[in-house]
Design an enzyme around this catalytic site. Structure first.
Site, short mmCIF file in Angstrom:
data_model
loop_
_atom_site.label_atom_id
_atom_site.label_comp_id
_atom_site.label_asym_id
_atom_site.label_seq_id
_atom_site.Cartn_x
_atom_site.Cartn_y
_atom_site.Cartn_z
NE ARG A 145 38.56 44.35 33.26
CZ ARG A 145 39.52 43.64 32.71
NH1 ARG A 145 39.66 43.63 31.40
NH2 ARG A 145 40.33 42.96 33.44
CE LYS A 200 45.49 40.03 36.97
NZ LYS A 200 44.12 40.48 36.69
CD GLU A 226 39.70 37.74 37.33
OE1 GLU A 226 40.63 36.90 37.29
OE2 GLU A 226 39.88 38.96 37.11
#
Ligand code: 3PG
Length: 214
Positions: free
Chosen positions: A48, A132, A44
């Protein structure tokens, strides 16, 4: 769209998803190769940083053994960019109808973040059943996931946030946890000498741990 069965099978096999923040896109491919070499092939890359999309493109192109996805996707625009970059899955820190719709539009599996019963119910209403659990440690950790298994036996979780080699076993031994995510196997300074070798060693330790629990 929820997780495709093929992708969910892959998650169940590997059981650990490194969460990666890339500052310099040039680090993406050597890091991905190191993690795959260490036994972790589902990666992943968070959006950001400016380098996130470039990193996804580079890994999708140059590391055939990796299954690369995008993290920290919080709106439909980011979802579209992540899909165009070659993301095979998308992770979000939360759950919105907008992001769930984007997952359907792009036919890319979505792992949205939840931490409460109400959020799980919203996800179920959107046709999702794998989430998640975020932020895992501060939201009650493994005991919270165990407790949520009572009212939501059909739900599967991928706890992320504060997971490490120390507490991994407590999560992965729960029947409603398919995998766990975290950044502990990624050195914070990828420009430092030996960083990729360290990532490979930490990945090997993590995948070995996961296998010993399975
Ligand atoms: C994140 O969103 O940064 C992930 O949850 C990773 O959390 P961690 O750095 O605590 O593993």
């Amino acid at each position: 769209m929820g997780f495709s069965m093929a992708f969910e099978d892959e998650l169940r096999r590997t059981r650990i998803v490194p969460v990666i923040v890339i500052q310099d896109a040039a680090h993406a491919v050597p890091l991905a190769r190191a993690l795959v070499e260490g036994g972790l092939n589902i990666l992943e890359i968070t959006l950001r940083t400016q380098a996130g999309l470039e990193a996804i493109k580079a890994i999708a192109r140059d590391v055939p053994g990796a299954i690369v996805g995008a993290g920290t996707v919080i709106n439909a625009g980011q979802f579209a960019a992540a899909a165009a970059a070659g993301s095979r899955f998308v992770v979000s820190p939360g759950l919105t109808a907008e992001v769930a719709q984007a997952a359907r539009d792009h036919a890319v599996p979505l792992l949205p973040g939840v931490a409460t019963g109400s959020e799980i119910m919203q996800g179920l209403a959107l046709g999702l059943s794998t989430f998640k659990f975020f932020p895992a440690e501060t939201s009650g950790g493994a005991p919270a996931i165990k407790a949520l298994g009572g009212p939501f036996p059909q739900v599967r979780f991928c706890p992320t946030g504060g997971v490490s080699a120390k507490n991994l076993a407590g999560y992965l031994s729960l029947p409603n946890v398919i995998c766990a995510g975290g950044s502990w196997m990624v050195p914070s300074d990828l420009g430092a000498a030996g960083a990729f070798a360290q990532a490979a060693a930490l990945a090997r330790e993590a995948s070995g741990l996961a296998r010993s629990i399975a």
